[in-house]
Design a protein around this motif. Structure first.
Motif, PDB file in Angstrom:
ATOM      1  N   MET A 268       0.303   1.884  10.612  1.00 17.29           N
ATOM      2  CA  MET A 268       0.350   3.181  11.274  1.00 17.29           C
ATOM      3  C   MET A 268       1.339   4.133  10.611  1.00 17.29           C
ATOM      4  SD  MET A 268       0.546   3.580  15.378  1.00 17.29           S
ATOM      5  CE  MET A 268       2.148   4.361  15.502  1.00 17.29           C
ATOM      6  N   LEU A 269       2.385   3.572   9.978  1.00 15.30           N
ATOM      7  CA  LEU A 269       3.389   4.414   9.337  1.00 15.30           C
ATOM      8  C   LEU A 269       2.846   5.135   8.114  1.00 15.30           C
ATOM      9  CD1 LEU A 269       6.645   2.216   9.420  1.00 15.30           C
ATOM     10  CD2 LEU A 269       5.810   3.847  11.104  1.00 15.30           C
ATOM     11  N   VAL A 270       1.841   4.536   7.467  1.00 15.59           N
ATOM     12  CA  VAL A 270       1.309   5.086   6.212  1.00 15.59           C
ATOM     13  C   VAL A 270      -0.213   5.208   6.304  1.00 15.59           C
ATOM     14  CG1 VAL A 270       3.187   4.370   4.693  1.00 15.59           C
ATOM     15  CG2 VAL A 270       1.400   2.720   5.280  1.00 15.59           C
ATOM     16  N   LEU A 271      -0.673   5.675   7.441  1.00 11.11           N
ATOM     17  CA  LEU A 271      -2.105   5.663   7.751  1.00 11.11           C
ATOM     18  C   LEU A 271      -2.948   6.385   6.701  1.00 11.11           C
ATOM     19  CD1 LEU A 271      -3.725   4.369   9.968  1.00 11.11           C
ATOM     20  CD2 LEU A 271      -3.515   6.444  11.319  1.00 11.11           C
ATOM     21  N   ASP A 272      -2.448   7.498   6.194  1.00 10.49           N
ATOM     22  CA  ASP A 272      -3.214   8.276   5.210  1.00 10.49           C
ATOM     23  C   ASP A 272      -3.410   7.517   3.902  1.00 10.49           C
ATOM     24  OD1 ASP A 272      -3.363  10.304   7.018  1.00 10.49           O
ATOM     25  OD2 ASP A 272      -1.754  11.505   6.148  1.00 10.49           O
ATOM     26  N   GLU A 273      -2.542   6.546   3.625  1.00  2.82           N
ATOM     27  CA  GLU A 273      -2.633   5.785   2.379  1.00  2.82           C
ATOM     28  C   GLU A 273      -3.438   4.492   2.527  1.00  2.82           C
ATOM     29  OE1 GLU A 273       1.054   5.703  -0.096  1.00  2.82           O
ATOM     30  OE2 GLU A 273       1.997   6.493   1.712  1.00  2.82           O
TER      31      GLU A 273
END
Length: 383
Positions: A268-273
């Motif tokens: 969830m912290l780096v969802l776009d990646e």
């Protein structure tokens, strides 16, 4: 005779319909005030997003705040069980709070879905802990990713600063064993209280040991102080954090002093990646979007742990309802069994597959290796 039979059939059908659609009552205990409010607030703010329907069963939630106090947690839990007759409980927010109520949920036969950090709530498994399910990653799953990264970076000596509670204690135990397996020597081990306003003494001892890297094992805002103190004292070795630091306020409170920190935590912290093929990405995206719309801010992963508890219950409730009526001991026992049989349930934090031995249920899909870069979370790889 035919008329009586018809009436009996109608009454039986009505009874069956009532049985199928009985409300399931779920208690939710959060620490939305007090020292661990940064953990509890996103959990409280996630309650309106929890599923209100599970199969044919309407689900209602009764929320209480324990003020971060373990004694108040016990009082709230007993109230939910004895006065509200709940079928399950989500919470509490803190590891010490959760450890203090295991006995009571086991005695009452009410499943507890604990969104807390320490694996001690479910390990080692026993007759009491079989009533507890943990919606965060177990310490060893996170620790393995960190130790593997340390190995890649040539870390040979490690300093450890953890909270003097079940969260810090279990992390010290897990890291001690894993570090030894990977040829890493723990050269300093220090403890502090979550509410401490200074850790100067502890950090000076760690600094004196000159470790290649330091791991801070603390949940919520308490993760920040040891790291910023070490920075102020001149430490520039690699800093590691647990998934307890996975909240926006860690970045906000730490600022440039936490730049470069490595942790293993939720996608969830780096969802776009994260690739679209990851089974948890659409679930996490839905949750984040709904939370932002409702609260006007990004959620911490702690809130997502509460949301995931709702998703697990949504899957398990219809299974239990086929065996017994909500509001009965038989239903709660069936609900416990159904939760334990959760298989490949995609949620915001990963994919849950529970077993009688594993009441956390995550595999490697439940963690990502992440680094703080330019004041934000960045996918590091090497999962």
């Amino acid at each position: 005779m035919h008329f009586k039979q018809a009436v009996s059939t109608l009454l039986l059908s009505a009874a069956c319909l009532s049985f199928a659609q009985a409300d399931v009552k779920v208690g939710v205990i959060t620490s939305s005030t007090g020292p661990i409010a940064l953990v509890g607030l996103p959990q409280k703010n996630s309650i309106p997003l929890l599923p209100t329907q599970a199969g044919d069963q309407p689900v209602t939630y009764i929320a209480l705040d324990d003020g971060s106090d373990p004694t108040a947690t016990v009082k709230a839990l007993k109230k939910l069980i004895s006065e509200e007759n709940v079928d399950a409980i989500i919470g509490p927010s803190g590891s010490p709070n959760a450890m203090g109520v295991i006995q009571f949920v086991a005695e009452a036969g009410v499943p507890l879905l604990a969104p807390v950090g320490t694996a001690a709530v479910v390990l080692p498994m026993n007759e009491q802990k079989k009533w507890v399910f943990k919606t965060t990653q177990n310490d060893d799953l996170i620790a393995k990713a960190l130790v593997e990264d340390m190995g890649r970076r040539g870390v040979k000596t490690l300093g450890f600063i953890g909270t003097a509670d079940p969260y810090g204690e279990n992390w010290s135990k897990v890291m001690g064993a894993l570090a030894a397996e990977h040829g890493i020597k723990v050269v300093a081990t220090e403890r502090f209280q979550r509410q401490d306003t200074s850790v100067t003494g502890q950090s000076l001892k760690v600094l004196a040991a000159r470790p290649d890297a330091v791991l801070v094992a603390a949940p919520g805002s308490s993760a920040v102080l040891p790291q910023t103190t070490l920075f102020d004292q001149g430490y520039r070795g690699q800093m590691y954090q647990t998934h307890g630091a996975a909240l926006p306020d860690f970045l906000k409170l730490g600022g440039k002093k936490v730049e470069g920190t490595i942790l293993a935590a939720s996608l969830m912290l780096v969802l776009d990646e994260i690739p679209d093929s990851h089974p948890s990405k659409p679930v996490a995206s839905t949750y984040v979007s709904a939370y932002e719309k409702l609260n006007g801010s990004k959620p911490a992963t702690f809130g997502a742990n509460t949301y995931d508890a709702g998703l697990l219950l949504q899957k398990a409730i219809p299974v239990a309802a086929a065996k017994a009526q909500p509001g009965t001991p038989e239903f709660r026992a069936a609900l416990r069994d159904a939760l334990e049989a959760s298989h490949e349930v995609p949620a915001t934090q990963g994919v849950y597959t529970m077993t009688p031995e594993d009441h956390s249920g995550f595999d490697e899909r439940g963690r990502e290796l992440i680094q703080v870069k330019n004041g934000d979370w960045t996918l590091l790889g090497g999962n």
